[in-house]
Design a protein around this motif. Sequence first.
Motif, PDB file in Angstrom:
ATOM      1  N   ASP A 137       0.830  -1.211   0.000  1.00  0.00           N
ATOM      2  CA  ASP A 137       0.000   0.000   0.000  1.00  0.00           C
ATOM      3  C   ASP A 137       0.863   1.260   0.000  1.00  0.00           C
ATOM      4  O   ASP A 137       0.552   2.235  -0.697  1.00  0.00           O
ATOM      5  N   TYR A 138       1.948   1.250   0.751  1.00  0.00           N
ATOM      6  CA  TYR A 138       2.863   2.398   0.769  1.00  0.00           C
ATOM      7  C   TYR A 138       3.465   2.616  -0.620  1.00  0.00           C
ATOM      8  O   TYR A 138       3.499   3.746  -1.115  1.00  0.00           O
TER       9      TYR A 138
ATOM     10  N   GLU B 154       0.899   4.030  -2.952  1.00  0.00           N
ATOM     11  CA  GLU B 154       0.585   5.428  -2.650  1.00  0.00           C
ATOM     12  C   GLU B 154       1.698   6.361  -3.120  1.00  0.00           C
ATOM     13  O   GLU B 154       1.426   7.421  -3.686  1.00  0.00           O
TER      14      GLU B 154
ATOM     15  N   LEU C  43       1.137   9.286  -5.848  1.00  0.00           N
ATOM     16  CA  LEU C  43       1.504  10.678  -5.563  1.00  0.00           C
ATOM     17  C   LEU C  43       2.499  11.198  -6.591  1.00  0.00           C
ATOM     18  O   LEU C  43       2.423  12.350  -7.021  1.00  0.00           O
TER      19      LEU C  43
ATOM     20  N   GLU D 121       0.847  12.245  -9.742  1.00  0.00           N
ATOM     21  CA  GLU D 121       0.228  13.567  -9.613  1.00  0.00           C
ATOM     22  C   GLU D 121       1.258  14.683  -9.699  1.00  0.00           C
ATOM     23  O   GLU D 121       0.919  15.856  -9.599  1.00  0.00           O
TER      24      GLU D 121
ATOM     25  N   GLN E  84       3.782  15.140  -7.556  1.00  0.00           N
ATOM     26  CA  GLN E  84       4.257  15.580  -6.243  1.00  0.00           C
ATOM     27  C   GLN E  84       5.654  15.044  -5.955  1.00  0.00           C
ATOM     28  O   GLN E  84       5.986  13.934  -6.348  1.00  0.00           O
TER      29      GLN E  84
ATOM     30  N   VAL F 270       7.351  13.487  -3.154  1.00  0.00           N
ATOM     31  CA  VAL F 270       6.745  12.774  -2.029  1.00  0.00           C
ATOM     32  C   VAL F 270       7.637  12.824  -0.795  1.00  0.00           C
ATOM     33  O   VAL F 270       8.832  12.570  -0.866  1.00  0.00           O
TER      34      VAL F 270
ATOM     35  N   ASP G 162       3.414  13.659   3.341  1.00  0.00           N
ATOM     36  CA  ASP G 162       2.430  13.447   2.278  1.00  0.00           C
ATOM     37  C   ASP G 162       1.803  12.060   2.370  1.00  0.00           C
ATOM     38  O   ASP G 162       0.587  11.907   2.225  1.00  0.00           O
ATOM     39  N   ILE G 163       2.637  11.070   2.605  1.00  0.00           N
ATOM     40  CA  ILE G 163       2.148   9.691   2.697  1.00  0.00           C
ATOM     41  C   ILE G 163       1.281   9.529   3.936  1.00  0.00           C
ATOM     42  O   ILE G 163       0.202   8.927   3.872  1.00  0.00           O
TER      43      ILE G 163
ATOM     44  N   ARG H 128      -0.440  11.776   5.529  1.00  0.00           N
ATOM     45  CA  ARG H 128      -1.708  12.486   5.315  1.00  0.00           C
ATOM     46  C   ARG H 128      -2.617  11.694   4.374  1.00  0.00           C
ATOM     47  O   ARG H 128      -3.793  11.498   4.632  1.00  0.00           O
ATOM     48  N   SER H 129      -2.046  11.236   3.291  1.00  0.00           N
ATOM     49  CA  SER H 129      -2.816  10.544   2.266  1.00  0.00           C
ATOM     50  C   SER H 129      -3.417   9.228   2.774  1.00  0.00           C
ATOM     51  O   SER H 129      -4.550   8.897   2.444  1.00  0.00           O
ATOM     52  N   LEU H 130      -2.642   8.497   3.570  1.00  0.00           N
ATOM     53  CA  LEU H 130      -3.109   7.197   4.074  1.00  0.00           C
ATOM     54  C   LEU H 130      -3.749   7.278   5.457  1.00  0.00           C
ATOM     55  O   LEU H 130      -4.290   6.280   5.938  1.00  0.00           O
TER      56      LEU H 130
END
Length: 138
Positions: free
Chosen positions: A14-15, A18, A22, A25, A27, A29, A33-34, A36-38
Amino acid sequence: MKEETTRLSASLEDYLKEIYLLNLEGQKVRITDIARSLGISKPSVNRAMNTLKELELLEHEHYGKITLTDAGRDTAKNILDTNKIVYRFLTEILDVDEQTALAEADLMEHDISKGTRKKLKKFIKKSTDKKSADKKAK
């Protein structure tokens, strides 16, 4: 189960996914950011980044940006592709509602082998081609 020499946990996958998303997009990273996103704490993300760095799937300078290595990018792409294929199978073939399909594809992406993924993809293509031909015949 997946056939890999180094089996990553679902959370490590999952990391990677993600970070890859990111990056798509545009970004740069960072740990924040990670997290916040997860919706995960920064210390948890930091521990995972250290593990992924040891596995040579990413590069990360202390307090710096995180970049995937070629192996990390390939792994993340495979995870994302599997997710998309499972999602399409659930929604297009089994007619599972989108919300359920999103949640279940996220769970299933971790345990589908490459062989099964290829067969699902082939089945979806064959099925959608057949539906298309049936529509034209009407």
